[in-house]
Design a protein around this motif. Structure first.
Motif, PDB file in Angstrom:
ATOM      1  N   LEU A 105      74.866 -37.754 -14.510  1.00  0.00           N
ATOM      2  CA  LEU A 105      73.344 -38.286 -13.984  1.00  0.00           C
ATOM      3  C   LEU A 105      72.955 -37.588 -12.803  1.00  0.00           C
ATOM      4  O   LEU A 105      72.146 -38.043 -12.045  1.00  0.00           O
ATOM      5  CB  LEU A 105      73.718 -39.803 -13.592  1.00  0.00           C
ATOM      6  CG  LEU A 105      73.913 -40.943 -14.923  1.00  0.00           C
ATOM      7  CD1 LEU A 105      74.152 -42.073 -14.179  1.00  0.00           C
ATOM      8  CD2 LEU A 105      73.058 -40.696 -15.829  1.00  0.00           C
ATOM      9  N   THR A 106      73.432 -36.325 -12.537  1.00  0.00           N
ATOM     10  CA  THR A 106      73.251 -35.837 -11.365  1.00  0.00           C
ATOM     11  C   THR A 106      71.774 -35.073 -11.295  1.00  0.00           C
ATOM     12  O   THR A 106      71.114 -35.309 -10.438  1.00  0.00           O
ATOM     13  CB  THR A 106      73.904 -34.392 -11.300  1.00  0.00           C
ATOM     14  OG1 THR A 106      75.459 -34.648 -11.256  1.00  0.00           O
ATOM     15  CG2 THR A 106      73.634 -33.423  -9.991  1.00  0.00           C
ATOM     16  N   GLY A 107      71.178 -34.694 -12.610  1.00  0.00           N
ATOM     17  CA  GLY A 107      69.771 -34.408 -12.633  1.00  0.00           C
ATOM     18  C   GLY A 107      68.856 -35.711 -12.501  1.00  0.00           C
ATOM     19  O   GLY A 107      67.746 -35.458 -11.819  1.00  0.00           O
ATOM     20  N   LEU A 108      69.148 -36.726 -13.195  1.00  0.00           N
ATOM     21  CA  LEU A 108      68.343 -37.950 -12.676  1.00  0.00           C
ATOM     22  C   LEU A 108      68.449 -38.257 -11.277  1.00  0.00           C
ATOM     23  O   LEU A 108      67.372 -38.657 -10.912  1.00  0.00           O
ATOM     24  CB  LEU A 108      68.904 -38.991 -13.728  1.00  0.00           C
ATOM     25  CG  LEU A 108      68.666 -40.538 -13.496  1.00  0.00           C
ATOM     26  CD1 LEU A 108      67.276 -40.749 -13.989  1.00  0.00           C
ATOM     27  CD2 LEU A 108      69.279 -41.568 -14.135  1.00  0.00           C
ATOM     28  N   ARG A 109      69.441 -38.165 -10.485  1.00  0.00           N
ATOM     29  CA  ARG A 109      69.434 -38.558  -9.094  1.00  0.00           C
ATOM     30  C   ARG A 109      68.649 -37.601  -8.436  1.00  0.00           C
ATOM     31  O   ARG A 109      67.803 -38.197  -7.576  1.00  0.00           O
ATOM     32  CB  ARG A 109      71.005 -38.833  -8.666  1.00  0.00           C
ATOM     33  CG  ARG A 109      71.463 -39.927  -9.063  1.00  0.00           C
ATOM     34  CD  ARG A 109      72.816 -40.039  -8.196  1.00  0.00           C
ATOM     35  NE  ARG A 109      74.020 -39.016  -8.692  1.00  0.00           N
ATOM     36  CZ  ARG A 109      74.899 -38.959  -9.432  1.00  0.00           C
ATOM     37  NH1 ARG A 109      75.067 -40.521 -10.428  1.00  0.00           N
ATOM     38  NH2 ARG A 109      75.699 -38.112  -9.449  1.00  0.00           N
TER      39      ARG A 109
END
Length: 119
Positions: A105-109
């Motif tokens: 979820l790094t890109g989402l954050r």
């Protein structure tokens, strides 16, 4: 002209994360009503985070950085417009703002930090 024919794939608020889904709607596309009733599920105000794939793949309380009151979470299981394990953030206008395959979820954050800053 159909609303599904309009897209914002190159818009500044549209991001496809890595790895990108191989099939299904793209980031910047209007969320389709596939499976039937999906648009009704995300018709409420705010942003909607869609998790596809086995529910056990996803955290019960995803780290939304203090945005839990602005982002509704939906576990779609296999009833997702994307095959496999995928996550997507649907904007209030009904378009997919962020989309990626997998559970990272790094890109989402990063997307949330840019477009929906925490209070």
């Amino acid at each position: 002209m159909s609303e599904l024919g309009i897209h914002y794939r190159r818009g500044p608020a549209t991001v496809t994360g890595s790895p990108r889904p191989r099939q299904g709607p793209h980031a910047g596309d209007r969320l389709p009503d596939t499976p039937a009733g999906l648009q009704r599920r995300v018709a409420g105000p705010g942003y909607h985070l869609l998790f596809g794939g086995p529910t056990r793949s996803w955290p019960q309380d995803p780290p939304l950085g203090g945005r839990g009151d602005l982002v509704s979470v939906h576990h779609l299981g296999t009833q997702s417009p994307w095959p496999g394990i995928t996550h997507a953030l649907v904007r209030p206008d009904g378009y997919v703002g962020y989309l990626a395959r997998g559970t990272d979820l790094t890109g989402l954050r990063a997307y949330l930090d840019r477009w929906l800053p925490a209070r």
